[in-house]
Design an enzyme around this catalytic site. Structure first.
Site, mmCIF file in Angstrom:
data_model
loop_
_atom_site.group_PDB
_atom_site.id
_atom_site.type_symbol
_atom_site.label_atom_id
_atom_site.label_comp_id
_atom_site.label_asym_id
_atom_site.label_seq_id
_atom_site.Cartn_x
_atom_site.Cartn_y
_atom_site.Cartn_z
ATOM 1 N N LYS A 177 0.891 -1.180 0.000
ATOM 2 C CA LYS A 177 0.000 0.000 0.000
ATOM 3 C C LYS A 177 0.917 1.215 0.000
ATOM 4 O O LYS A 177 1.496 1.569 1.025
ATOM 5 C CB LYS A 177 -0.867 -0.024 1.255
ATOM 6 C CG LYS A 177 -2.187 0.698 1.200
ATOM 7 C CD LYS A 177 -2.169 2.134 0.793
ATOM 8 C CE LYS A 177 -1.803 3.105 1.881
ATOM 9 N NZ LYS A 177 -1.713 4.526 1.412
ATOM 10 N N GLU A 252 9.750 1.275 10.576
ATOM 11 C CA GLU A 252 10.820 2.231 10.242
ATOM 12 C C GLU A 252 10.189 3.617 10.354
ATOM 13 O O GLU A 252 9.431 4.028 9.468
ATOM 14 C CB GLU A 252 11.319 1.995 8.806
ATOM 15 C CG GLU A 252 12.004 0.670 8.600
ATOM 16 C CD GLU A 252 13.402 0.631 9.207
ATOM 17 O OE1 GLU A 252 13.895 1.669 9.672
ATOM 18 O OE2 GLU A 252 13.984 -0.469 9.216
ATOM 19 N N CYS A 286 14.187 10.558 6.378
ATOM 20 C CA CYS A 286 14.150 10.237 7.809
ATOM 21 C C CYS A 286 15.540 10.236 8.417
ATOM 22 O O CYS A 286 15.677 10.312 9.630
ATOM 23 C CB CYS A 286 13.506 8.881 7.997
ATOM 24 S SG CYS A 286 14.307 7.636 6.992
ATOM 25 N N GLU A 383 10.845 16.729 13.852
ATOM 26 C CA GLU A 383 11.456 16.469 12.541
ATOM 27 C C GLU A 383 10.951 17.532 11.551
ATOM 28 O O GLU A 383 9.756 17.631 11.317
ATOM 29 C CB GLU A 383 10.973 15.077 12.114
ATOM 30 C CG GLU A 383 11.741 14.409 11.045
ATOM 31 C CD GLU A 383 11.165 13.011 10.733
ATOM 32 O OE1 GLU A 383 10.004 12.700 11.110
ATOM 33 O OE2 GLU A 383 11.883 12.238 10.095
#
Ligand code: NAP
Length: 481
Positions: A177, A252, A286, A383
């Protein structure tokens, strides 16, 4: 669009299934705002169909020899490399990254199929010395079963490759997906599956409602593992949902990477490393440096040299030659960058280059450097996922380590020093799944990628990357007297 890999239907059980009048999701090119196509907004029903297909394929796929699975992976590797240019173009169009980076991502993705194709031949078991004279103990390794994967938009090809290559090598069918903003690079895997003759149901791609997909794969008993790459909040919800059914998960998740430059570092190397680490993919990775910590003795010089190079980065449509930074994925991405800059400057940070939306308009943003950033500012804990480099100052090694570890995240970290003893000390003290010394790029398919703390669970790539797709079976052979 003139591209043989461009499909607007889902790939389920070896067939292309369209929305047939149902709801669709429009996908735009973030560089131009132009709609490049639409994909089905599928839900639980179609997800269940894909699970059934994968479930039917499982006994046939796991029965393939390691050699056969390895050869299929090798063919996928070759197909990705043979069509790197077209796949790169598709990726840039839906995601915005510069073409050179997009082609690089396709090659990186291909390497996972090569690596795991080779590893498929080495899924060894064990014979354990028995405590009984009349019994023997063996350990075999088996595929976990049907895998469901959910992936983000920032590496639309590579994130699918990491999961799919490991699953196929281990003997597991997979249902992917992709992120709704970048589904075309995922659907291209359906074209590749056809090209290399993968048996139907082994690789499926379903676009649509993330929530419905997640609910179905968590509840459906045929799915044995869920692998997710994306934000920490979504990862936590998914892991909680999967826990209700005791599904295996790999997560992750987000990062808040420190990039530490000590006084004794090779400054040219540190500046170049910081540029690639921070501005690759417009800062939307990331593992990109989210906090640049510079020792006081070289702080001003680093800031000056770094900002000069950042100011020279060429911003534009990724399809144009020489462009080093594309647009951000969407308006929400730009809003977050603006919020972080606004908060930091209100609390005393200085903008030394960039700082505002780019004159190109849309979601283009100027590569930005902030100095005099402190832990009180949002940018130090959240972040940014954009082209903003905040420079923090520290005096001692202990202070740098404390600042670097002062986050709930633990994905990637970087530091620059020429002192060997310090190199060991800092490497050991950083609470991160990955630490790079004197390098600004850390990822390779042969090394274990993954985080600690709230950055996730499990590892992708390397010999460890297969473990998450494998069940260990203990066999006791008795009655040997
Ligand atoms: P996101 O919002 O978490 O989305 C990632 C994926 O999750 C998309 O496919 C999304 O589908 C789906 N999703 C959204 N809501 C969901 C739900 N309630 N249940 C199940 N799935 C759901 O993350 P993002 O903003 O796309 O990606 C950026 C994040 O990914 C950053 O935090 C980054 O650090 C992280 N990331 C981590 C790694 C790593 O390896 N650790 C690599 C790359 C990125 P829709 O698009 O359909 O909403």
């Amino acid at each position: 669009m003139e591209n043989a890999f461009f499909r607007q239907d889902c790939f389920i059980n070896g067939a292309w299934i369209g929305a047939s009048g149902g709801d669709t999701i429009a996908v735009n090119n973030p560089a131009t705002g132009e709609i490049i196509g639409a994909v089905p907004r599928f839900g639980r029903l179609e997800t269940a169909q894909a699970v059934d297909a994968a479930s039917t394929a499982f006994p046939l796929w796991r029965a393939k020899t390691a050699d056969e699975r390895s050869e299929y992976c090798g063919k996928v590797y070759q197909a990705l490399m043979d069509h790197q240019a077209k796949l790169g173009e598709l990726l840039t169009m839906e995601m915005g990254k510069p073409l050179a980076e997009a082609r690089g991502e396709v090659a990186y993705a291909a390497q996972f199929f090569k690596w795991f194709g080779e590893e498929a031949r080495r899924i060894y078991g064990d014979v354990i010395p028995s405590p009984w004279a009349d019994k023997r103990i063996i350990v075999t390794k088996e595929p976990v079963g049907v895998v469901a994967s959910i992936t983000p938009w920032n590496f639309p090809t590579a994130m699918i490759a990491r999961k799919t290559a490991a699953a196929l090598a281990a003997g597991c069918p997979i249902i992917c997906k992709p992120a709704s903003q970048t589904p075309f690079s995922a659907l291209a895997f359906g074209v590749i599956a056809e090209m290399v003759g993968l048996p139907k149901g082994v690789l499926n791609v379903v676009t649509g409602s993330a929530q419905e997909f997640a609910d179905e794969v968590c509840k459906n008993p045929a799915v044995r593992k869920i692998t997710f790459t994306g934000s920490t909040p979504v990862g936590k919800m998914l892991a909680a949902n999967a826990a209700k059914y005791m599904k295996r998960v790999s997560m992750e998740l987000g990062g808040n990477a420190p990039f530490i430059v000590f006084d004794d570092a090779d400054l040219d190397r540190a500046v170049d490393g910081a540029i690639i680490c921070k501005y690759r993919n417009s800062g939307q990775t990331c593992v990109c440096a989210n906090r640049i910590l510079v020792q006081s003795g070289i702080y001003d010089e680093f800031a000056e040299r770094f900002a000069a190079k950042v100011a020279a980065l060429k911003v534009g449509n990724g399809l144009e030659g020489g462009v080093e930074q594309g647009p951000l994925i969407d308006e929400a991405g730009v809003a977050k960058v603006e919020e972080h800059i606004g908060d930091a400057t209100a609390k005393g940070a200085q903008i030394i280059t960039g700082g505002k939306r780019h004159e190109k308009g849309g979601s283009f943003f100027e590569p930005t450097v902030l100095r005099d950033v402190t832990a009180a500012m949002k940018i130090s804990s959240d972040e940014t996922f954009g082209p903003v480099a905040p420079l923090f100052k520290f005096d001692t090694e202990e202070e740098a380590i404390r600042m670097a570890n002062d986050t709930e995240y633990g994905l990637a970290s970087y530091f620059y020093t020429k002192d060997l003893a310090r190199a060991w000390r800092v490497m050991e003290a950083l609470e991160y799944g990955m630490v790079a010394l004197n390098e600004g790029i850390i990822s390779t398919p042969v090394a274990p990628f993954g985080g600690v703390k709230e950055s996730g669970l499990g590892r992708e790539g390397s010999k460890y990357g297969l473990d998450d797709y494998i069940n260990i079976k203990y066999g006791l052979f008795g009655g040997l007297e």
